[in-house]
Design an enzyme around this catalytic site. Structure first.
Site, PDB file in Angstrom:
ATOM      1  N   ASP A  34       0.816  -1.293   0.011  1.00 27.76           N
ATOM      2  CA  ASP A  34       0.095  -0.112   0.035  1.00 27.76           C
ATOM      3  C   ASP A  34       0.980   1.375   0.213  1.00 27.76           C
ATOM      4  O   ASP A  34       2.093   1.375   0.154  1.00 27.76           O
ATOM      5  CB  ASP A  34      -1.083   0.026   1.093  1.00 27.76           C
ATOM      6  CG  ASP A  34      -0.095  -0.244   2.392  1.00 27.76           C
ATOM      7  OD1 ASP A  34       0.865  -0.235   2.665  1.00 27.76           O
ATOM      8  OD2 ASP A  34      -1.067  -0.962   3.423  1.00 27.76           O
ATOM      9  N   ASN A  84      -7.557  -3.003  14.469  1.00 25.69           N
ATOM     10  CA  ASN A  84      -8.855  -3.304  14.057  1.00 25.69           C
ATOM     11  C   ASN A  84      -8.957  -4.604  13.030  1.00 25.69           C
ATOM     12  O   ASN A  84      -9.968  -4.827  12.512  1.00 25.69           O
ATOM     13  CB  ASN A  84      -9.478  -2.108  13.465  1.00 25.69           C
ATOM     14  CG  ASN A  84      -8.760  -1.877  12.029  1.00 25.69           C
ATOM     15  OD1 ASN A  84      -7.744  -2.313  11.715  1.00 25.69           O
ATOM     16  ND2 ASN A  84      -9.118  -0.605  11.684  1.00 25.69           N
ATOM     17  N   HIS A 128      -7.048  -4.886  10.233  1.00 28.17           N
ATOM     18  CA  HIS A 128      -6.841  -4.641   8.811  1.00 28.17           C
ATOM     19  C   HIS A 128      -5.475  -5.388   8.588  1.00 28.17           C
ATOM     20  O   HIS A 128      -4.774  -5.620   9.106  1.00 28.17           O
ATOM     21  CB  HIS A 128      -6.989  -3.072   8.561  1.00 28.17           C
ATOM     22  CG  HIS A 128      -5.686  -2.316   8.921  1.00 28.17           C
ATOM     23  ND1 HIS A 128      -5.931  -1.215   9.609  1.00 28.17           N
ATOM     24  CD2 HIS A 128      -4.384  -2.625   8.613  1.00 28.17           C
ATOM     25  CE1 HIS A 128      -4.574  -0.704   9.934  1.00 28.17           C
ATOM     26  NE2 HIS A 128      -3.709  -1.535   9.328  1.00 28.17           N
ATOM     27  N   GLU A 160      -9.561  -2.021   5.550  1.00 27.44           N
ATOM     28  CA  GLU A 160     -10.149  -1.771   6.566  1.00 27.44           C
ATOM     29  C   GLU A 160     -11.525  -2.563   6.735  1.00 27.44           C
ATOM     30  O   GLU A 160     -12.058  -3.042   5.868  1.00 27.44           O
ATOM     31  CB  GLU A 160     -10.723  -0.203   6.786  1.00 27.44           C
ATOM     32  CG  GLU A 160      -9.342   0.545   6.415  1.00 27.44           C
ATOM     33  CD  GLU A 160      -8.807   0.853   7.676  1.00 27.44           C
ATOM     34  OE1 GLU A 160      -8.516  -0.190   8.643  1.00 27.44           O
ATOM     35  OE2 GLU A 160      -7.943   1.790   7.871  1.00 27.44           O
TER      36      GLU A 160
END
Length: 241
Positions: free
Chosen positions: A67, A136, A138, A143
Site C-alpha cells: 500500500d 482493528n 486490517h 479496513e
C-alpha cells in the site's frame, strides 16, 4: 494456518527474516510482497545483515508493497516509498526497477490501481507476501467493511487506523485519510503468506483472526481461507490465545 509463538520482538524478527531468506535462496528470481509499519522493521534489519554478509542477494528479486498513502509523493518523508528506502531498499542490492509501490500522487487513481494489478500479474504473481495486522484487524489498508474488496483499490482509512498512525506525524490532522491498497483477493493470491504480530495491543485482533469466523468486519480473518499461511507472534500478541 501454521502458528508460531516466540518470546519477544527480537525472536519474531529473526524467525521472519529466516523464512524470507529461505524463500530468496529457493527462488532467487522470485517476487516478494512487502509491508510497512513498525512491526517489520526488525525483520528488515535482519535481512540487511544477511545481505551484507553475502548470505542472500536481492539482485534478481522483484518486490511489491501492499500500500501507499494517497496524496503523498515518493519523496515525502511520511510516504511508504520513503519508509521502504530508509528501512530496506537503500541498504540492499535490489534493482530500483524491480521495486513496485503504488503511486500516491496518481492523478487517475482507478488507472493506477489497474496498472498495479497488471504489474503483479506480469511478474508472475507474488511468491511470499509479508503482512502485519492492525489493531482493528486490517491487512494492508483493507479496513473493516461490509464486504471484502478484492483488488487494488482506493481506501478511506478507518478512524482507528488514522489514530494509530498519528504517532508517525506531527499531528493527527497531517495523517492522510486515504490510501491505495492491494485488495484481499490480491493478497490471498500470493503463494505463501507470512503474518507478523507484536505487542499486547494486537492480542484481540489476533484472537479474532485465528478463533473467529471469516468476516469482512475483520479483514485478516480471510487468511483462514489460504492454504499456506505462517503466523509469527510474540507472547504479548498471543496473550489471549
Amino acid at each position: 494456518m501454521q502458528i508460531e509463538i516466540v518470546k519477544d520482538y527480537e525472536a519474531l524478527s529473526k524467525k521472519a527474516a529466516n523464512i524470507i531468506a529461505s524463500q530468496i535462496v529457493l527462488k532467487p528470481q522470485g517476487v516478494i510482497g512487502l509491508a510497512t509499519g513498525s512491526t517489520p522493521v526488525g525483520t528488515y534489519k535482519e535481512l540487511i545483515r544477511m545481505n551484507k554478509e553475502g548470505l542472500i542477494s536481492f539482485s534478481n528479486i522483484t518486490s511489491f508493497n501492499l500500500d501507499e498513502y494517497y496524496g503523498l509523493g515518493a519523496d515525502d518523508d511520511q510516504s511508504y516509498h520513503y519508509f521502504m528506502n530508509e528501512n530496506l531498499f537503500n541498504a540492499i542490492d535490489i534493482k530500483k526497477e524491480n521495486i513496485h509501490i503504488p503511486n500516491g500522487k496518481a492523478s487517475d487513481v482507478g488507472a493506477e490501481c489497474t496498472r498495479y494489478e497488471n504489474r503483479i500479474k506480469e511478474a508472475g504473481g507474488i511468491d511470499l507476501q509479508l503482512l502485519g495486522i492492525g489493531q482493528n484487524g486490517h491487512i494492508g489498508f483493507n479496513e473493516p467493511n461490509e464486504n471484502f474488496e478484492p483488488l487494488t483499490h482506493l481506501v478511506n482509512l478507518d478512524s482507528d487506523t488514522i489514530k494509530a498512525n498519528a504517532r508517525f506525524f506531527d499531528s493527527i490532522e497531517e495523517v492522510p485519510t486515504q490510501a491505495i491498497s492491494m485488495g484481499v483477493k490480491t493478497i490471498l493470491s500470493s503463494r505463501k503468506i507470512l503474518l507478523l504480530a507484536s505487542g499486547e495491543n494486537k492480542a484481540e485482533a489476533m484472537y479474532k483472526m485465528i478463533k473467529g469466523k471469516v468476516t469482512p468486519k475483520l479483514p485478516a480473518s480471510a487468511l483462514q481461507l489460504h492454504h499456506d499461511v505462517v503466523v509469527i507472534m510474540d507472547e504479548a500478541a498471543a496473550s489471549l490465545l
